[in-house]
Every structure is written in structure tokens, then in C-alpha cells.
Scaffold this motif. Structure first.
Motif, PDB file in Angstrom:
ATOM      1  N   ARG A 122       0.873  -1.300  -0.125  1.00 18.81           N
ATOM      2  CA  ARG A 122      -0.034   0.034  -0.118  1.00 18.81           C
ATOM      3  C   ARG A 122       1.023   1.322  -0.086  1.00 18.81           C
ATOM      4  N   TYR A 123       0.519   2.235  -0.677  1.00 23.71           N
ATOM      5  CA  TYR A 123       1.346   3.615  -0.750  1.00 23.71           C
ATOM      6  C   TYR A 123       0.507   4.693  -0.804  1.00 23.71           C
ATOM      7  N   HIS A 124       1.108   5.732  -0.607  1.00 22.59           N
ATOM      8  CA  HIS A 124       0.498   7.193  -0.748  1.00 22.59           C
ATOM      9  C   HIS A 124       1.411   8.082  -1.126  1.00 22.59           C
ATOM     10  N   VAL A 125       1.131   8.953  -2.289  1.00 20.72           N
ATOM     11  CA  VAL A 125       2.110   9.393  -3.154  1.00 20.72           C
ATOM     12  C   VAL A 125       1.622  11.087  -3.061  1.00 20.72           C
ATOM     13  N   THR A 126       2.519  12.192  -2.873  1.00 22.13           N
ATOM     14  CA  THR A 126       2.186  13.375  -2.713  1.00 22.13           C
ATOM     15  C   THR A 126       3.420  14.113  -3.566  1.00 22.13           C
ATOM     16  N   PRO A 127       3.082  15.214  -3.846  1.00 21.32           N
ATOM     17  CA  PRO A 127       4.167  15.831  -5.126  1.00 21.32           C
ATOM     18  C   PRO A 127       5.416  16.097  -4.079  1.00 21.32           C
ATOM     19  N   PRO A 128       6.625  16.250  -4.619  1.00 23.30           N
ATOM     20  CA  PRO A 128       7.861  16.404  -4.033  1.00 23.30           C
ATOM     21  C   PRO A 128       7.782  17.852  -3.291  1.00 23.30           C
ATOM     22  N   SER A 129       8.313  17.856  -2.044  1.00 28.45           N
ATOM     23  CA  SER A 129       8.336  19.174  -1.342  1.00 28.45           C
ATOM     24  C   SER A 129       9.730  19.711  -1.523  1.00 28.45           C
ATOM     25  N   THR A 130      10.762  18.938  -1.830  1.00 28.55           N
ATOM     26  CA  THR A 130      12.038  19.747  -1.609  1.00 28.55           C
ATOM     27  C   THR A 130      12.365  20.322  -3.149  1.00 28.55           C
ATOM     28  N   VAL A 131      13.167  20.998  -3.066  1.00 22.50           N
ATOM     29  CA  VAL A 131      13.877  21.746  -4.464  1.00 22.50           C
ATOM     30  C   VAL A 131      14.260  20.511  -5.162  1.00 22.50           C
ATOM     31  N   ASP A 132      15.312  19.713  -4.526  1.00 26.39           N
ATOM     32  CA  ASP A 132      15.734  18.716  -5.314  1.00 26.39           C
ATOM     33  C   ASP A 132      14.884  17.514  -5.857  1.00 26.39           C
ATOM     34  N   GLY A 133      13.863  17.473  -4.970  1.00 22.78           N
ATOM     35  CA  GLY A 133      12.773  16.568  -5.271  1.00 22.78           C
ATOM     36  C   GLY A 133      12.120  16.834  -6.554  1.00 22.78           C
ATOM     37  N   LEU A 134      11.823  18.371  -6.458  1.00 23.23           N
ATOM     38  CA  LEU A 134      10.965  18.954  -7.338  1.00 23.23           C
ATOM     39  C   LEU A 134      11.514  18.869  -8.757  1.00 23.23           C
ATOM     40  N   ARG A 135      12.745  19.136  -8.903  1.00 24.31           N
ATOM     41  CA  ARG A 135      13.829  19.167 -10.075  1.00 24.31           C
ATOM     42  C   ARG A 135      13.784  17.757 -10.656  1.00 24.31           C
ATOM     43  N   ARG A 136      14.097  16.765  -9.970  1.00 26.24           N
ATOM     44  CA  ARG A 136      13.943  15.268 -10.483  1.00 26.24           C
ATOM     45  C   ARG A 136      12.718  14.981 -11.216  1.00 26.24           C
ATOM     46  N   TYR A 137      11.686  15.564 -10.239  1.00 27.38           N
ATOM     47  CA  TYR A 137      10.004  15.251 -10.445  1.00 27.38           C
ATOM     48  C   TYR A 137       9.704  15.751 -12.113  1.00 27.38           C
ATOM     49  N   LEU A 138      10.152  17.263 -12.199  1.00 23.86           N
ATOM     50  CA  LEU A 138       9.899  17.854 -13.453  1.00 23.86           C
ATOM     51  C   LEU A 138      10.614  17.106 -14.871  1.00 23.86           C
ATOM     52  N   ALA A 139      11.841  16.851 -14.292  1.00 25.91           N
ATOM     53  CA  ALA A 139      12.899  16.334 -15.380  1.00 25.91           C
ATOM     54  C   ALA A 139      12.499  15.016 -15.632  1.00 25.91           C
ATOM     55  N   ARG A 166      16.462  20.603 -18.835  1.00 25.75           N
ATOM     56  CA  ARG A 166      17.096  21.868 -18.873  1.00 25.75           C
ATOM     57  C   ARG A 166      16.001  22.818 -18.294  1.00 25.75           C
ATOM     58  N   MET A 167      14.756  22.551 -19.108  1.00 27.90           N
ATOM     59  CA  MET A 167      13.856  23.474 -18.844  1.00 27.90           C
ATOM     60  C   MET A 167      13.342  23.356 -17.341  1.00 27.90           C
ATOM     61  N   ALA A 168      13.422  22.248 -16.646  1.00 31.38           N
ATOM     62  CA  ALA A 168      13.171  22.017 -15.482  1.00 31.38           C
ATOM     63  C   ALA A 168      13.894  22.768 -14.424  1.00 31.38           C
ATOM     64  N   GLU A 169      15.450  22.612 -14.751  1.00 33.87           N
ATOM     65  CA  GLU A 169      16.354  23.529 -14.048  1.00 33.87           C
ATOM     66  C   GLU A 169      16.137  24.805 -13.728  1.00 33.87           C
ATOM     67  N   ARG A 170      15.369  25.420 -15.168  1.00 38.61           N
ATOM     68  CA  ARG A 170      15.319  27.080 -15.129  1.00 38.61           C
ATOM     69  C   ARG A 170      14.107  27.240 -14.270  1.00 38.61           C
ATOM     70  N   ILE A 171      12.919  26.385 -14.392  1.00 40.36           N
ATOM     71  CA  ILE A 171      11.957  26.664 -13.591  1.00 40.36           C
ATOM     72  C   ILE A 171      12.102  26.812 -12.134  1.00 40.36           C
ATOM     73  N   ILE A 172      12.832  25.491 -11.585  1.00 41.42           N
ATOM     74  CA  ILE A 172      13.246  25.568 -10.128  1.00 41.42           C
ATOM     75  C   ILE A 172      14.047  26.387  -9.869  1.00 41.42           C
ATOM     76  N   ASP A 173      15.027  26.819 -10.673  1.00 41.56           N
ATOM     77  CA  ASP A 173      16.042  28.212 -10.246  1.00 41.56           C
ATOM     78  C   ASP A 173      15.194  29.240  -9.973  1.00 41.56           C
ATOM     79  N   HIS A 174      14.073  29.425 -10.711  1.00 38.79           N
ATOM     80  CA  HIS A 174      13.277  30.640 -10.652  1.00 38.79           C
ATOM     81  C   HIS A 174      12.167  30.384  -9.355  1.00 38.79           C
ATOM     82  N   PHE A 175      11.431  29.308  -9.555  1.00 38.90           N
ATOM     83  CA  PHE A 175      10.324  29.388  -8.504  1.00 38.90           C
ATOM     84  C   PHE A 175      10.797  28.618  -7.219  1.00 38.90           C
ATOM     85  N   GLY A 176      11.758  27.812  -7.208  1.00 37.59           N
ATOM     86  CA  GLY A 176      12.104  27.132  -6.162  1.00 37.59           C
ATOM     87  C   GLY A 176      10.881  26.081  -5.696  1.00 37.59           C
TER      88      GLY A 176
END
Length: 728
Positions: free
Chosen positions: A83-100, A110-120
């Protein structure tokens, strides 16, 4: 609002809980959703291996898992979750991997890097609530920002649909099928009536739909649920050979199996009959209930056969006798009186049934029949239900033969046969071998494709197992006494020296076969039993015989000339266990799944590939990149995609039912009391008659005796015999 959240219940136990970020995907399977990955637990420095099923795994997503730690002997310590429960990543590093990872259409590394660099860590919130702010990202022009906004918005609906389905236990290819079928209406349709999917979406059965219905709080006595339950019970009955079920039984089982009160079950049944979604036949107070397709097939088959039987024959008895005499002179022997009488029946009827056991002269009679129709210049087609049976028929007769499906030319695009009532076969004589394998729907398709003045000859052994599909056509037609039937009983001299044939007839007569001094014509032993008691010892002996002893002593090729037949799938000596054991003994690379070198069997009809249920072949190649398989079916190389591989199963060992219509040089048959429920005379008889040169029984004398003495044949619910007796 949360951007994304899902929770999925899976089978198993949940003893412990861990949570963290999914950092790597070691293995995933698109169909089964099986996953092996690496999770970095919160507050930890080392990643752990996780194993389970996840609907849409994304790198960088935060997961809470319930399961247990295990120590795999090969791969080490793992956390196996159910059984599992998934939520969006909460850390900047996790968000970067998620979008990429491709979770958001149009955004790559590359686009994920730019978006994360700007919006964190607010990147997903911006995409969801303020997509216009994407213009703030350096190097992202207006056109590109608008495209990303459009992709995010257009994908929102699909994300919500897939999340809804995953939360209700539907994942992977099945979820895609549902979404593609219902489109934007998916959630509203499934919420309103999940049982619609049973009727409309391939791969969804009653149990899956009912599980969803129960999660959504549908009452047990809801009309939609009760009606779906009745159809499901009838569908299950057809899998056990029945064309109908008494209405009272349906009402009782709806209550005992699914908790539906009698009044609700009765009301649902009445509503289905009123709408002609089910057909009631017989006593008004206690009717029998059919699915419409089976009702039509049974009634129309009887009507069409009666019509053919009433047309006068073109043959005169005198010319049949003359043709038989010419055949005898060519062959250098005389026909048995029963064989001659069988031919002469064609002077009185356009339909003839020829039945008899092994070695009783059915093939000789077929050749004489061909000689007879040649004298009239009648065009002839030979067919059988399976490819193996058609090939045997062709070899025996010296004439082309095909499967019934190929003869009728199934059109996959329209899901119907090309030849039918509006486009009948041109042949004036159609001969079908292994007619005991005809189920009601195939018989209906065949009869519809015949012109009224066609001659139809059905050949088969009525004492074998009935068809896998619903109905018992050959047995019912014989029982009706409405069609001339010739039963061949005489075992001819050239067959009497085979212990296989002698013992087959002894089994059919309820006698224990001869196990000592069972010699063939050359003085060798072609039928014997190796006694073993424990089921695991029986299984080990079977594997040793298959892989080593029989190939060494007789020179047979295990892949193509030896077949293990067993009564059941389960147990130590069932197909599942034996196939794994053979694969392991032969050191095949992927245990339990077909891979190059494996013997396999098609388990469903695939009309596009012209490969049918029961066809056997050998895997010749596997594409490592696409996971496609190539299978050799008697010289025809057929490719299977990763999604189609479920149509194949390992076939070193197959059930006796699956072997119908086939013949093998050597047969190994395990007989264990674990198979008690399946130990029947007709099953043992069918297994023995599959062998040409060698039969080896492995097991207990008690199991053999039980099988020989058990002549109880499950009665199949059918009205075909009664319908054939009626005067039209």
C-alpha cells in the motif's frame, strides 16, 4: 488545494511504514505496474530498495509505503510494500527530479532546471494556479510559455482521471483503456455505474467493477449491481460448459456469493428479461435463463440442421456400394460392415455422425468417403477445431485441411466470419474431424455457413472430454437420435498390437489398463506406469522423464515430441509447478515467463495473427529493447509485443483439456490424489489417446483406479438434443 495526491490499496499485509523520495527506477513494467526502485527515506543518508506496484511512478515524488522488510537471497534487503500514498515532492531537489522525469508534458531536464531556479519549491503551485508567470523564467519566450501552459491545462483532466482510477485500484494499461473509451466522461460514468465497464471495456470483469462500486458506497442490493451479478453468474456458467442456468439458482447464488437479497435479485432478473438482455425459456414459474447469444446459437443450430436433414440426398445406395467396392480394390482390403453402413447412410441423409475410439477405422472411413464424393464430383472441404487436429487430418487423408476459423475466414476488423448465412461456403461436402471439441458458438458459425444442400459429416470420439467452450454439441446430437450415427467399435488388427490402443479401450470400458508386459508390435514397452506416492516425488519423476530418461531411451525431442499432460493447473504436479521445474532444469533464463527456447501455447484466439487457443510453438527470439517475442508455430514465425505476451503460457506441461485435438509421439501423465476432483474416466481416456508411440503414467495406483472408476460426466445445461427431436 493539493496539486496531486493518491492512495492505492493493494493485496497483502502492512506491518511497517517508511516514507521518503523516489530517487531511482531500477525496473518497471507498463502492464503489471511492478516496480523495483530506490527510495531515500526522510532523514536518512542511504537509499533502500523498494519492491511493489505503483500506478505512475515519477522520480522525485514523495512516497509513504506500508509493507515489510525481507531478505531476498539474491538481491539482499528489500522493502516490499502493498500500500502506498504519493504526494508531490516538497524539496527543491525532489521537484527538479520530478519535473525532469517527464511528469509534466513539454518540460525536460534543462527546462526543469530553469523553472526550479526561478520558482524554487513553489514551482508546481505556479504551474497549477499561476501558469502565466512562466514568462518570468529566463530564456522562456511567450510562445514557449503559452505552449507549456496549454500542455499543463490540457493534461489536467487526464491527470485527474488517472488519479481517480488509481485511487480505485485500476492502473497501467487497464486505466488507459478506460480513459480512452470514456474520455472526459470517465469519472462521471464510473461513479454513476461502474458496471458499465464490464459491458464496454475490454479487461474489466464483474469483480473489478464491484470492488470499485463498494469503495464508492454502492448498496449491495442496488439494481445495477444485482443485474450485473446475474450476467456475471451466467458468464461464469458458460466457462463451465453451460448454455443456461435455472433462474432459481441465479437468485440463490446472487445472495450467497454477493449478499444480494432474494427480492432484489428476483426483481433484477425480471428487469433483464423484460429488456431482452437475458432470455427466459421453459416453465414460466421456474424458467431457465440464457445469455441471448447462446439462446440464439442453440435454437438456430437446431433449426438449420433440421432443415439440412430434411432435404433428399443425391446418392443412391447402389452407387455408394459401387464406390466402396472400388475403394476396397484400390486399398487391398475390405471395409468393416459398420464402415460400409456408415457410407450408405448418406443415401438417406445429408448429415452423418461417425464416432469411435482410436484404431477403429475413422481415418479409413474418411478416405472411403472422399472416394465416394469424388464419384459425384462434389467439392469438399476438410476442417477441424484446432490447427494440430487439422494438420493430422490433412496427413491422414492426403487432402488439404484447415481449422474451422480459417475455413470460415474470420475478419478481425468487423469481428465476424466472412462466410456465414449471407456468404455461404461453396463446398458441397464439409467434413469436420475432432467434432467432440465443437462448442455451441463454433457449431453455430459452421452451420450458418453451409448451403441447405451441403453434406455435413461430423467425425469424433464422443467419449473424450467435451469442448472447452459452452455446450456439448456432438454428444447432444447423438443423444437426439435425429441424425444418422455410426459408432465404430472394432479395433483393427494393425492396432491391436499397440498397448496404447488396447489400454485406451480398456479404460473406456471401466477396466484397469494392463501395466505389465504391455508391449508394442516391435516388442518394446509403449505403455507403463512408474509408481510414486508423494506429489513432490511424482513431479520430480515427471521432470526426470521429460528432460532425461525418455530422450535418452527413445530419442524423442522434449520440445517437439514429448508432452506432459496433467489434470489441473495447481498443486505439485499441476501445470504451473511443472512448467517452472522444467524451465529451471533446462536452465532457461527467465523462470515462469516465456523466453527464447521455451515451449509455449496460445491461450486465446488471435484472429489478426491467425493463431488460436491451443496452438503450440517454440520461442525463437526476444528483442531486448522492446521485449517482443518471436514464436515458431510449425514453421510460421509470429511476433508478440510486450502487451501481447499474456496470450502465451509455458507449455512443457498443459492440462488434458488443452491437449484436445492434438497428438504427440510421447505423453507423460502424472496421477496424484491432489487431483482428486479431476480424476475422471473421460479425462484419463483423452490423455492416453493423445499419444502415438509412448504413454508413461507417474503416480499412485489409487489415483489411477479412481480415474478409471469415475464415469460421472458433468451434465451441461443444454437443450440442443430436445430441440433436434422436435418436428418443425
Amino acid at each position: 488545494m493539493a496539486v496531486m495526491s493518491s492512495q492505492l490499496e493493494l493485496a497483502g499485509t502492512s506491518d511497517e511504514m517508511i516514507e521518503g523520495v523516489l530517487e531511482a527506477l531500477t525496473y518497471t513494467h507498463d502492464v503489471t505496474n511492478f516496480l523495483v526502485g530506490k527510495l531515500l527515506p526522510d532523514g536518512a543518508e542511504e537509499r533502500v530498495t523498494i519492491v511493489g506496484r505503483v500506478a505512475v511512478p515519477r522520480l522525485g515524488q514523495h512516497m509513504r509505503l506500508w509493507g515489510r522488510w525481507v531478505l531476498d537471497p539474491r538481491y539482499g534487503r528489500q522493502f516490499r510494500f502493498d500500500r502506498y500514498h504519493v504526494t508531490p515532492p516538497s524539496t527543491v531537489d525532489g521537484l527538479r527530479r520530478y519535473l525532469a522525469s517527464g511528469a509534466v508534458p513539454g518540460i525536460r531536464e534543462r527546462m526543469a532546471e530553469r523553472i526550479i531556479d526561478h520558482f524554487g519549491d513553489r514551482a508546481l503551485e505556479v504551474l497549477e494556479r499561476e501558469p502565466a508567470r512562466l514568462l518570468e523564467v529566463q530564456g522562456l519566450g511567450r510562445r514557449r510559455a503559452e505552449e507549456l501552459r496549454r500542455l499543463w491545462d490540457s493534461n489536467r483532466e487526464d491527470r485527474e482521471i488517472m488519479l481517480f482510477l488509481a485511487s480505485n485500484g485500476i492502473m497501467g494499461a487497464l486505466a488507459n483503456n478506460i480513459r480512452e473509451f470514456y474520455g472526459p466522461e470517465t469519472v462521471s460514468v464510473v461513479q454513476a455505474d461502474p458496471f458499465r465497464m464490464v459491458r464496454e471495456v475490454s479487461g474489466i470483469g464483474f469483480r473489478t467493477a464491484d470492488a470499485i462500486a463498494q469503495k464508492m458506497g454502492m448498496p449491495l442490493d442496488a439494481p445495477a449491481r444485482a443485474q450485473a451479478a446475474h450476467k456475471h453468474l451466467l458468464d461464469e456458467a458458460s466457462k463451465h460448459g453451460h448454455l443456461f442456468r435455472p433462474g432459481g439458482e441465479l437468485i440463490t447464488e446472487a445472495g450467497s456469493l454477493y449478499g444480494i437479497p432474494p427480492d432484489a435479485a428476483e426483481s433484477a432478473l425480471r428487469a433483464l428479461v423484460d429488456r431482452a438482455e437475458l432470455i427466459a425459456e421453459g416453465d414460466l414459474d421456474a424458467p431457465d435463463i440464457y445469455l441471448p447469444l447462446y439462446h440464439e446459437a442453440e435454437r438456430e443450430t437446431a433449426r438449420l440442421l433440421q432443415g439440412m436433414g430434411l432435404r433428399p440426398s443425391e446418392f443412391r445406395r447402389e452407387e455408394i456400394v459401387d464406390a466402396a467396392s472400388a475403394f476396397e480394390r484400390e486399398q487391398g482390403f475390405e471395409l468393416h460392415p459398420l464402415q460400409l453402413e456408415g457410407l450408405c447412410q448418406l443415401a438417406t441423409s445429408r448429415i452423418l455422425i461417425i464416432t469411435g475410439g482410436p484404431g477403429t477405422g475413422k481415418t479409413t472411413l474418411l478416405k472411403a468417403l472422399m472416394k465416394l464424393v469424388d464419384t459425384k464430383g462434389l467439392s469438399t472441404l476438410l476442417a477441424a477445431p484446432t490447427g494440430r487436429a487439422a494438420k493430422r487430418m490433412e496427413e491422414a487423408s492426403g487432402r488439404p485441411a484447415a481449422t474451422i476459423h480459417r475455413m470460415l475466414k474470420f475478419d478481425p476488423k468487423n469481428q465476424e466470419f466472412v462466410h456465414g448465412k449471407d456468404n455461404p461456403l461453396e463446398a458441397r461436402c464439409v467434413v469436420v474431424d475432432e467434432a467432440s471439441m465443437l462448442d455451441m458458438l463454433l457449431a453455430y458459425a459452421l452451420v450458418q455457413a453451409l448451403k441447405p444442400d451441403t453434406y455435413l459429416v461430423l467425425m469424433g470420439d464422443v467419449d473424450q472430454l467435451p469442448a472447452v467452450g459452452p455446450g456439448s454439441v456432438l454428444r447432444d446430437l447423438i443423444a437426439s437420435c435425429a441424425i444418422p450415427t455410426v459408432t465404430l467399435r472394432q479395433v483393427f488388427r494393425q492396432q491391436e498390437t499397440s498397448a496404447i490402443h488396447v489400454n485406451a479401450h480398456m479404460i473406456n470400458e471401466g477396466k484397469i489398463p494392463v501395466l505389465q508386459r504391455a508391449k508394442n508390435a516391435e516388442g518394446g514397452q509403449d505403455f507403463f506406469m512408474i509408481e510414486r506416492q508423494a506429489p513432490d516425488e511424482i513431479a520430480k519423476t515427471v521432470i526426470d522423464l521429460y528432460c532425461y530418461q525418455i530422450p535418452r531411451a527413445y530419442g524423442f525431442d522434449p520440445l517437439r515430441e514429448i508432452q506432459i499432460l496433467t489434470p489441473m493447473h495447481k498443486g505439485d504436479a499441476g501445470t504451473a509447478s511443472l512448467n517452472r521445474m522444467v524451465q529451471q532444469e533446462l536452465k532457461m533464463p527467465v523462470h515462469g515467463q516465456p523466453s527464447p527456447g521455451d515451449r509455449v501455447m496460445q491461450i486465446v484466439n488471435n484472429y489478426n495473427k491467425e493463431v488460436f487457443n491451443g496452438d503450440a510453438g517454440v520461442v525463437t527470439a526476444r528483442d531486448q529493447r522492446t521485449d517482443e517475442l518471436e514464436v515458431d508455430f510449425d514453421g510460421r514465425l509470429i511476433r508478440y509485443s510486450a502487451l501481447e505476451r499474456g496470450q502465451l503460457q509455458l507449455a512443457y506441461a498443459v492440462t488434458v483439456h488443452k491437449s484436445q485435438g492434438s497428438e504427440y509421439p510421447a505423453v507423460i501423465l502424472p496421477l496424484t490424489e491432489q487431483h482428486y476432483v479431476m480424476l475422471q474416466r473421460n479425462l484419463l481416456y483423452t490423455a492416453v489417446t493423445r499419444a502415438r508411440k509412448l504413454v508413461v503414467l507417474v503416480g499412485t495406483r489409487r489415483a489411477l483406479t479412481l480415474a478409471v472408476r469415475n464415469n460421472r460426466i458433468q451434465r451441461r445445461n443444454s437443450r440442443l438434443a430436445d430441440l433436434m427431436r422436435r418436428v418443425t
